[in-house]
Structures are given as C-alpha cells and as structure tokens.
Motif scaffolding. Structure first.
Motif, PDB file in Angstrom:
ATOM      1  N   THR A  56       1.132  11.110  -0.763  1.00 52.60           N
ATOM      2  CA  THR A  56       0.426  10.062  -1.497  1.00 52.60           C
ATOM      3  C   THR A  56       1.440   9.305  -2.339  1.00 52.60           C
ATOM      4  O   THR A  56       2.575   9.763  -2.537  1.00 52.60           O
ATOM      5  CB  THR A  56      -0.650  10.649  -2.417  1.00 52.60           C
ATOM      6  OG1 THR A  56      -0.004  11.417  -3.450  1.00 52.60           O
ATOM      7  CG2 THR A  56      -1.652  11.506  -1.656  1.00 52.60           C
ATOM      8  N   ALA A  57       1.037   8.166  -2.864  1.00 49.33           N
ATOM      9  CA  ALA A  57       1.915   7.391  -3.736  1.00 49.33           C
ATOM     10  C   ALA A  57       2.329   8.229  -4.947  1.00 49.33           C
ATOM     11  O   ALA A  57       3.491   8.238  -5.348  1.00 49.33           O
ATOM     12  CB  ALA A  57       1.220   6.109  -4.178  1.00 49.33           C
ATOM     13  N   GLU A  58       1.384   8.962  -5.502  1.00 55.65           N
ATOM     14  CA  GLU A  58       1.668   9.797  -6.670  1.00 55.65           C
ATOM     15  C   GLU A  58       2.663  10.909  -6.329  1.00 55.65           C
ATOM     16  O   GLU A  58       3.614  11.156  -7.076  1.00 55.65           O
ATOM     17  CB  GLU A  58       0.375  10.402  -7.205  1.00 55.65           C
ATOM     18  CG  GLU A  58       0.566  11.207  -8.474  1.00 55.65           C
ATOM     19  CD  GLU A  58      -0.740  11.747  -9.033  1.00 55.65           C
ATOM     20  OE1 GLU A  58      -0.643  12.633  -9.900  1.00 55.65           O
ATOM     21  OE2 GLU A  58      -1.823  11.306  -8.614  1.00 55.65           O
TER      22      GLU A  58
ATOM     23  N   ASP B 280       0.849  -1.183   0.000  1.00 57.73           N
ATOM     24  CA  ASP B 280       0.000   0.000   0.000  1.00 57.73           C
ATOM     25  C   ASP B 280       0.892   1.244   0.000  1.00 57.73           C
ATOM     26  O   ASP B 280       2.113   1.166  -0.121  1.00 57.73           O
ATOM     27  CB  ASP B 280      -0.976  -0.017   1.177  1.00 57.73           C
ATOM     28  CG  ASP B 280      -0.297   0.032   2.534  1.00 57.73           C
ATOM     29  OD1 ASP B 280       0.927   0.268   2.618  1.00 57.73           O
ATOM     30  OD2 ASP B 280      -1.000  -0.172   3.538  1.00 57.73           O
ATOM     31  N   GLN B 281       0.252   2.373   0.115  1.00 64.40           N
ATOM     32  CA  GLN B 281       0.962   3.653   0.067  1.00 64.40           C
ATOM     33  C   GLN B 281       2.049   3.742   1.141  1.00 64.40           C
ATOM     34  O   GLN B 281       3.164   4.178   0.871  1.00 64.40           O
ATOM     35  CB  GLN B 281      -0.075   4.763   0.253  1.00 64.40           C
ATOM     36  CG  GLN B 281       0.457   6.148   0.121  1.00 64.40           C
ATOM     37  CD  GLN B 281      -0.702   7.110   0.074  1.00 64.40           C
ATOM     38  OE1 GLN B 281      -1.419   7.162  -0.918  1.00 64.40           O
ATOM     39  NE2 GLN B 281      -0.902   7.860   1.127  1.00 64.40           N
ATOM     40  N   ASP B 282       1.736   3.316   2.360  1.00 62.33           N
ATOM     41  CA  ASP B 282       2.725   3.359   3.442  1.00 62.33           C
ATOM     42  C   ASP B 282       3.907   2.443   3.168  1.00 62.33           C
ATOM     43  O   ASP B 282       5.052   2.786   3.469  1.00 62.33           O
ATOM     44  CB  ASP B 282       2.074   2.992   4.780  1.00 62.33           C
ATOM     45  CG  ASP B 282       1.086   4.050   5.251  1.00 62.33           C
ATOM     46  OD1 ASP B 282       1.250   5.234   4.881  1.00 62.33           O
ATOM     47  OD2 ASP B 282       0.145   3.690   5.982  1.00 62.33           O
TER      48      ASP B 282
ATOM     49  N   VAL C 202      -1.064   2.678  -5.820  1.00 57.23           N
ATOM     50  CA  VAL C 202       0.391   2.489  -5.853  1.00 57.23           C
ATOM     51  C   VAL C 202       0.810   2.012  -7.236  1.00 57.23           C
ATOM     52  O   VAL C 202       1.781   2.512  -7.814  1.00 57.23           O
ATOM     53  CB  VAL C 202       0.830   1.496  -4.754  1.00 57.23           C
ATOM     54  CG1 VAL C 202       2.309   1.159  -4.874  1.00 57.23           C
ATOM     55  CG2 VAL C 202       0.508   2.055  -3.379  1.00 57.23           C
TER      56      VAL C 202
END
Length: 88
Positions: free
Chosen positions: A28-30, A8-10, A66
């Motif tokens: 954020t992932a982006e 995930d993002q984390d 992600v």
C-alpha cells in the motif's frame, strides 16, 4: 471524455522504484512510504525530496491515500532527517 493525470498507489510505487527504492508488489502507499523512510542516507533523502516536490507541484491529482501517506510518512521523515543533518 476528459483525461486527468492521477497519482495513485501504483504510480507512487513505480516512482519510488525508479529512484532506487525496492518495493514489494502489492504494498500500500502507507507501507511503501514507511519502508522508504527507514535507513535514509544523503543520496536517498535527496532523491526522495526531489520526487515528493515533483509530485506535490505537478498538476496531477494525488489520490487521498497517497497524499495521506506522503503527508504522514514522507514529509515528517524528510524534515526530521534534514534537521538531524543540520544539527550534526
């Protein structure tokens, strides 16, 4: 109950930090991927490429946000960086 490995993002932020990229908390992932691709050098590009390969070939499920950030930011940036290096 079955446990599935998820990226995930984390997880993405943690993995980017683990290879030396500074990440603001709450990114954020982006945002993280956009920051990572700025100012790539040979060592950073190599580490990033290895990380992306590891994530994409693992059995873990990459969450859609992600995966989208990887596909739209990291992969094109690494391809462009590699192409520029081979043409120099």
């Amino acid at each position: 109950m079955m446990h599935a490995d998820l990226i995930d993002q984390d997880d993405l932020l943690g993995q980017l930090r683990s290879i030396g990229f500074e990440m603001p908390s709450g990114a954020t992932a982006e945002q993280a991927c956009a920051q990572v691709v700025c100012g790539l050098n040979d060592d950073r590009a190599r580490a990033l490429r290895q990380l992306v390969e590891k994530m994409l070939t693992s059995s873990a499920t990459i969450l859609p946000a992600v995966r989208q950030a990887i596909d739209q930011q990291l992969l094109p940036a690494l391809a462009t960086y590699n192409k520029a290096r081979t043409q120099a």
